[in-house]
Design a protein around this motif. Structure first.
Motif, PDB file in Angstrom:
ATOM      1  N   GLU A 443      41.613  42.936  44.383  1.00 40.14           N
ATOM      2  CA  GLU A 443      42.961  43.429  44.697  1.00 40.14           C
ATOM      3  C   GLU A 443      42.922  44.868  45.203  1.00 40.14           C
ATOM      4  O   GLU A 443      43.103  45.810  44.450  1.00 40.14           O
ATOM      5  CB  GLU A 443      43.856  43.320  43.459  1.00 40.14           C
ATOM      6  N   THR A 444      42.740  45.032  46.507  1.00 42.83           N
ATOM      7  CA  THR A 444      42.752  46.371  47.102  1.00 42.83           C
ATOM      8  C   THR A 444      44.182  46.702  47.530  1.00 42.83           C
ATOM      9  O   THR A 444      45.052  45.824  47.567  1.00 42.83           O
ATOM     10  CB  THR A 444      41.843  46.430  48.341  1.00 42.83           C
ATOM     11  N   ALA A 445      44.379  47.980  47.912  1.00 43.21           N
ATOM     12  CA  ALA A 445      45.708  48.410  48.371  1.00 43.21           C
ATOM     13  C   ALA A 445      46.121  47.627  49.611  1.00 43.21           C
ATOM     14  O   ALA A 445      47.279  47.215  49.761  1.00 43.21           O
ATOM     15  CB  ALA A 445      45.689  49.909  48.675  1.00 43.21           C
ATOM     16  N   GLN A 446      45.149  47.390  50.508  1.00 42.04           N
ATOM     17  CA  GLN A 446      45.450  46.656  51.741  1.00 42.04           C
ATOM     18  C   GLN A 446      45.814  45.196  51.443  1.00 42.04           C
ATOM     19  O   GLN A 446      46.757  44.650  52.034  1.00 42.04           O
ATOM     20  CB  GLN A 446      44.254  46.715  52.702  1.00 42.04           C
ATOM     21  N   VAL A 447      45.095  44.579  50.515  1.00 38.43           N
ATOM     22  CA  VAL A 447      45.390  43.192  50.124  1.00 38.43           C
ATOM     23  C   VAL A 447      46.823  43.108  49.606  1.00 38.43           C
ATOM     24  O   VAL A 447      47.585  42.205  49.982  1.00 38.43           O
ATOM     25  CB  VAL A 447      44.381  42.689  49.054  1.00 38.43           C
ATOM     26  N   HIS A 448      47.208  44.080  48.781  1.00 41.18           N
ATOM     27  CA  HIS A 448      48.568  44.083  48.197  1.00 41.18           C
ATOM     28  C   HIS A 448      49.639  44.339  49.244  1.00 41.18           C
ATOM     29  O   HIS A 448      50.693  43.705  49.238  1.00 41.18           O
ATOM     30  CB  HIS A 448      48.663  45.132  47.089  1.00 41.18           C
ATOM     31  N   SER A 449      49.354  45.308  50.151  1.00 40.81           N
ATOM     32  CA  SER A 449      50.399  45.666  51.123  1.00 40.81           C
ATOM     33  C   SER A 449      50.739  44.488  52.045  1.00 40.81           C
ATOM     34  O   SER A 449      51.853  44.396  52.540  1.00 40.81           O
ATOM     35  CB  SER A 449      49.992  46.898  51.933  1.00 40.81           C
ATOM     36  N   TYR A 450      49.784  43.590  52.261  1.00 38.36           N
ATOM     37  CA  TYR A 450      50.055  42.414  53.092  1.00 38.36           C
ATOM     38  C   TYR A 450      50.331  41.161  52.259  1.00 38.36           C
ATOM     39  O   TYR A 450      50.435  40.060  52.793  1.00 38.36           O
ATOM     40  CB  TYR A 450      48.880  42.152  54.050  1.00 38.36           C
ATOM     41  N   LYS A 451      50.404  41.355  50.919  1.00 35.18           N
ATOM     42  CA  LYS A 451      50.683  40.261  49.967  1.00 35.18           C
ATOM     43  C   LYS A 451      49.680  39.102  50.065  1.00 35.18           C
ATOM     44  O   LYS A 451      50.014  37.939  49.836  1.00 35.18           O
ATOM     45  CB  LYS A 451      52.115  39.727  50.160  1.00 35.18           C
ATOM     46  N   HIS A 452      48.435  39.439  50.431  1.00 32.81           N
ATOM     47  CA  HIS A 452      47.416  38.396  50.574  1.00 32.81           C
ATOM     48  C   HIS A 452      46.907  37.885  49.229  1.00 32.81           C
ATOM     49  O   HIS A 452      46.230  36.861  49.181  1.00 32.81           O
ATOM     50  CB  HIS A 452      46.252  38.917  51.440  1.00 32.81           C
ATOM     51  N   GLN A 453      47.273  38.583  48.146  1.00 36.13           N
ATOM     52  CA  GLN A 453      46.920  38.081  46.812  1.00 36.13           C
ATOM     53  C   GLN A 453      47.777  36.861  46.451  1.00 36.13           C
ATOM     54  O   GLN A 453      47.475  36.137  45.502  1.00 36.13           O
ATOM     55  CB  GLN A 453      47.037  39.201  45.750  1.00 36.13           C
ATOM     56  N   GLN A 454      48.834  36.650  47.238  1.00 35.49           N
ATOM     57  CA  GLN A 454      49.721  35.500  46.971  1.00 35.49           C
ATOM     58  C   GLN A 454      49.343  34.275  47.813  1.00 35.49           C
ATOM     59  O   GLN A 454      49.974  33.229  47.740  1.00 35.49           O
ATOM     60  CB  GLN A 454      51.183  35.898  47.269  1.00 35.49           C
ATOM     61  N   THR A 455      48.313  34.433  48.656  1.00 30.85           N
ATOM     62  CA  THR A 455      47.927  33.314  49.533  1.00 30.85           C
ATOM     63  C   THR A 455      46.971  32.374  48.809  1.00 30.85           C
ATOM     64  O   THR A 455      46.341  32.735  47.819  1.00 30.85           O
ATOM     65  CB  THR A 455      47.251  33.818  50.825  1.00 30.85           C
ATOM     66  N   VAL A 456      46.795  31.204  49.373  1.00 29.46           N
ATOM     67  CA  VAL A 456      45.907  30.189  48.812  1.00 29.46           C
ATOM     68  C   VAL A 456      44.436  30.627  48.899  1.00 29.46           C
ATOM     69  O   VAL A 456      43.579  30.145  48.160  1.00 29.46           O
ATOM     70  CB  VAL A 456      46.133  28.840  49.553  1.00 29.46           C
ATOM     71  N   TYR A 457      44.161  31.589  49.798  1.00 29.89           N
ATOM     72  CA  TYR A 457      42.775  32.024  50.001  1.00 29.89           C
ATOM     73  C   TYR A 457      42.294  32.987  48.914  1.00 29.89           C
ATOM     74  O   TYR A 457      41.089  33.129  48.691  1.00 29.89           O
ATOM     75  CB  TYR A 457      42.631  32.722  51.367  1.00 29.89           C
ATOM     76  N   PHE A 458      43.236  33.666  48.252  1.00 31.60           N
ATOM     77  CA  PHE A 458      42.872  34.735  47.326  1.00 31.60           C
ATOM     78  C   PHE A 458      42.028  34.199  46.149  1.00 31.60           C
ATOM     79  O   PHE A 458      42.454  33.318  45.408  1.00 31.60           O
ATOM     80  CB  PHE A 458      44.134  35.427  46.777  1.00 31.60           C
ATOM     81  N   GLY A 459      40.815  34.701  46.038  1.00 31.26           N
ATOM     82  CA  GLY A 459      39.902  34.310  44.955  1.00 31.26           C
ATOM     83  C   GLY A 459      39.259  32.947  45.139  1.00 31.26           C
ATOM     84  O   GLY A 459      38.481  32.496  44.287  1.00 31.26           O
ATOM     85  N   SER A 460      39.557  32.280  46.281  1.00 26.51           N
ATOM     86  CA  SER A 460      39.062  30.901  46.449  1.00 26.51           C
ATOM     87  C   SER A 460      37.545  30.849  46.682  1.00 26.51           C
ATOM     88  O   SER A 460      36.937  29.789  46.570  1.00 26.51           O
ATOM     89  CB  SER A 460      39.779  30.221  47.626  1.00 26.51           C
TER      90      SER A 460
END
Length: 729
Positions: A443-460
């Protein structure tokens, strides 16, 4: 037909060759037709003839802009040898006296000089512009043209002023720009800046099939590895590249005292010394030049057999050009680079204070070097891809370490589909670093700013590991499923092939990167010497140590510690001089305890017909031990240990390590004056008695036995030093 005959006649007359190589003839015809010409040709391809021959055949004087005095001198000397008289070629730069400059200008004005070499810094001086306006300039050759581009590895701001100067000399002077290393981005930059977008472009393949590429992880004993490598190639010419002048001096010194004819070369040396060094290398009075990148540009020594990078290169362009100095005659050329994350960190730190745009460019350029070094894919394929050339690794013919190594493959279909979909879904706006963070669930600042932690790819991709995803993304780019937008911070874009793969996926395998471990640097060429630990000899040495310890009523570790015995079992020292160079032995211990060990090893080597690594001893220079000498002198003067550490700019912990190293090697040091101040006599006796009966000298075991309430680690370490010094030395 007549022109062709004339060209070949002139080639034969001036240079003694019967035929042109590759595109040389077409390039020369282009410039003789007064057309702008852009030449991208690898080192050793014969770039120089492309402007030298038309200069000799044209009316007036060709102006050759070249970045280095060493390069100019080398080419002028060669032209004078071919042409038969000195005034045929001259250089005009800061190294000339006023009288020499006047002579050059007279020869040019009289029409005797066909090629005038000028450094870009000299070119932009008004007095030189005035002079060039007064003569007939046949054409301008811009050599090492990549220096124009900020994306190039040798960016020179003065190069960006060349077009302006040419326009000031005369209108419509034809220009030939030449480089050995240019990515598509750099090529475009050169053509734009020189205002030659309509030039005839000649691009040769960057493949140098005779070069063998290898990357080794950089271990602490890198000097030993380099010395062994050079001694295995005795009598051959080589270049060792280092990033800093200090490292150049250190390595050259080490090679020299180990019997290798070598000299340092860097910009900090006097120009006369640099010129002499270059001549000695060309005349084979020295075998190895240790240099910063200042050495070798345009040096025409065809039989350099190996190029070693002691440090990670700053860029792929730099690496390609420097390795290109090997095997220019088409013969053997070995390119060995050492890679370490510490070197990468150092280079990244150098960029910290640079302007943001420059830092971003530098980061992208460095990232390519990291990917190349860490990847398990064919090195040649990676180099050529970087320069915009597709290559089937089957054509490498095992001429790189990755192609020779045993590979581990993985089925890439599902992983590739996931990454291609990610790039598409994220709008092609992110680099591989960001994609890796998302896949690994970071969870980097960039990941959060684009809400990519909410995508299906996050941690996959977490369970698959970083190595797999690094390998996957690298090979997706190399195989043209993805492209890297170098103009825009390395953002990944889907290619036509990538889009097609998403529509119609098919089964494919990719190579998994190998983890680089320092152990891989061991020379596997020797069956026994310098490789695996000889456990049979180790047991014999331990038995001997035990026997001597019993005789002298000392714990075994006082004689020699385990790491010293283990090193004896890989290097098999049989002389006192060799034994002194085993770590943790030194002169004192070798003289006191060494004879019996040497006798045993010698007998073992003979009986078992061991092939010893004869060149393993790396002699060190006196200044290498200057810190140790200074510490000994300060302790003799009974200076407080804290004050010694402070004066030497090292931590107290590092000072104790140095003191232990001195004592372990057999030098007696009396630190009682310091210990008496902090540990009372009874406690000293207790620790002494413990070590007398201990089997090993472990501080942790001593603390367990004596109790952490009564002693701390530092006190035990100090007492161990005192114990080893008084009883072992």
């Amino acid at each position: 037909m007549q022109i062709k005959k004339s060209l070949i006649d002139n080639l034969q007359t001036f240079f003694g060759f019967d035929n042109f190589k590759g595109d040389q003839e077409a390039i020369i015809t282009s410039i003789l037709n007064k057309e702008d010409t852009f030449v991208i040709m690898p080192t050793g391809g014969g770039k120089s003839i492309c402007y030298q021959l038309p200069a000799l055949m044209s009316e007036g004087t060709a102006l050759v802009i070249s970045p280095l005095i060493a390069l100019m001198k080398n080419q002028v000397d060669q032209l004078r040898a071919f042409g038969g008289y000195d005034s045929i070629a001259h250089f005009l730069n800061s190294s000339l006296t006023k009288t020499e400059t006047t002579r050059v200008k007279e020869d040019v004005t009289s029409g005797k000089t066909k090629l005038l070499y000028v450094a870009p810094e000299s070119l932009i001086k008004q007095e030189n512009i005035d002079f060039l306006q007064s003569i007939t300039v046949s054409f301008v050759a811009v050599d090492e043209a990549h220096c124009i581009s900020e994306w190039g590895h040798d960016f020179r701001p003065e190069y960006r002023k060349i077009r302006q100067v040419i326009n000031n000399i005369r209108e419509n002077i034809p220009v030939i720009a030449l480089t050995a290393t240019a990515t598509p981005k750099v090529q475009n930059d050169i053509q734009k800046n020189l205002q030659m977008l309509n030039a005839n472009v000649f691009k040769s393949s960057f493949n140098r099939s005779n070069l063998y590429y290898e990357v080794r992880p950089k271990a602490d004993d890198i000097l030993k590895d380099i010395i062994r490598y050079i001694k295995n190639n005795t009598g051959k010419s080589g270049i060792v590249y280092c990033l800093s002048r200090k490292k150049v001096e250190e390595v050259a010194n080490a090679l020299e005292i180990n019997g290798i004819r070598s000299l340092p070369y860097h910009a900090g040396l006097d120009p006369k010394v640099r010129a002499e060094t270059q001549d000695k290398f060309l005349m084979e009075e020295v075998d190895v030049i240790v240099a910063t990148i200042a050495f070798g540009m345009g040096i025409d020594k065809p039989d350099v057999r190996y190029v070693i990078h002691h440090d990670v290169p700053k860029s792929m362009e730099g690496y390609y050009q420097e390795t290109g100095r090997a095997g220019r005659d088409g013969g053997e050329g070995n390119c060995l680079a050492y890679y370490s994350e510490k070197d990468v960190d150092k280079l990244a730190k150098f960029m910290k204070d640079k302007p943001v745009a420059e830092r971003e460019i530098g980061t992208q350029i460095l990232k390519e070097v990291i990917d190349y070094s860490e990847s398990a894919v064919c090195r040649r394929k990676q180099i050529l891809h970087y320069f915009g050339e597709n290559f089937n690794e089957a054509g490498c013919s095992d001429m790189c370490d990755n192609c020779r190594a045993q590979k581990q493959y993985f089925q890439a279909e599902e992983y590739l589909t996931r990454v291609l979909n990610m790039v598409k879904d994220f709008g092609e706006k992110f680099d591989d670093h960001h994609l890796m963070n998302v896949l690994m669930g970071i969870e980097t600042a960039q990941v959060h700013s684009y809400k990519h932690q909410q995508t299906v790819y996050f941690g996959s991709g977490k369970q698959d590991g970083v190595m797999l995803w690094k390998s996957l993304i690298r090979q997706a780019v190399l195989n043209n499923f993805l492209s890297k937008d170098v103009d825009n911070f390395g953002l990944l874009k889907l290619t036509k092939s990538g889009k097609s793969y998403l529509t119609s996926p098919y089964s494919l395998r990719f190579i998994l990167n190998r983890e680089m471990k320092a152990a891989e640097t061991e020379d596997t060429g020797n069956k026994q010497g310098g490789g695996a630990l000889d456990t049979q000899l180790l047991q014999m040495l331990k038995d001997l140590r035990k026997k001597i310890a019993k005789q002298k009523n000392l714990p075994p570790f006082v004689i020699f510690q385990d790491p010293s015995l283990e090193e004896m079992c890989t290097h098999y020292p049989i002389t006192m001089d060799e034994l002194k160079h085993i770590s943790g032995v030194g002169n004192g211990k070798a003289m006191k305890f060494g004879s019996a060990f040497l006798e045993l090893i010698n007998k073992y080597v003979e009986e078992n017909e061991i092939d010893r690594p004869v060149d393993f001893v790396v002699k060190t220079t006196a200044n290498k031990s200057a810190l140790k000498v200074s510490i000994i002198q300060n302790i003799d003067r009974q200076i407080s240990l804290e004050d010694i550490a402070s004066a030497k700019g090292i931590s107290f912990e590092d000072l104790l390590k140095e003191v232990e190293s001195i004592v372990s090697s057999g030098t007696k040091l009396n630190i009682a004056y310091y210990i008496d101040e902090i540990i009372d006599e009874d406690r000293q006796d207790e620790v002494f008695d413990y070590f007398k009966s201990a089997e090993v000298d472990s501080i942790d075991m001593a603390l367990d036995e004596l109790g952490t309430d009564d002693y701390n680690r530092e006190e035990i370490q100090l007492m161990r030093i005192k114990f080893l010094s008084e009883l072992g030395n």
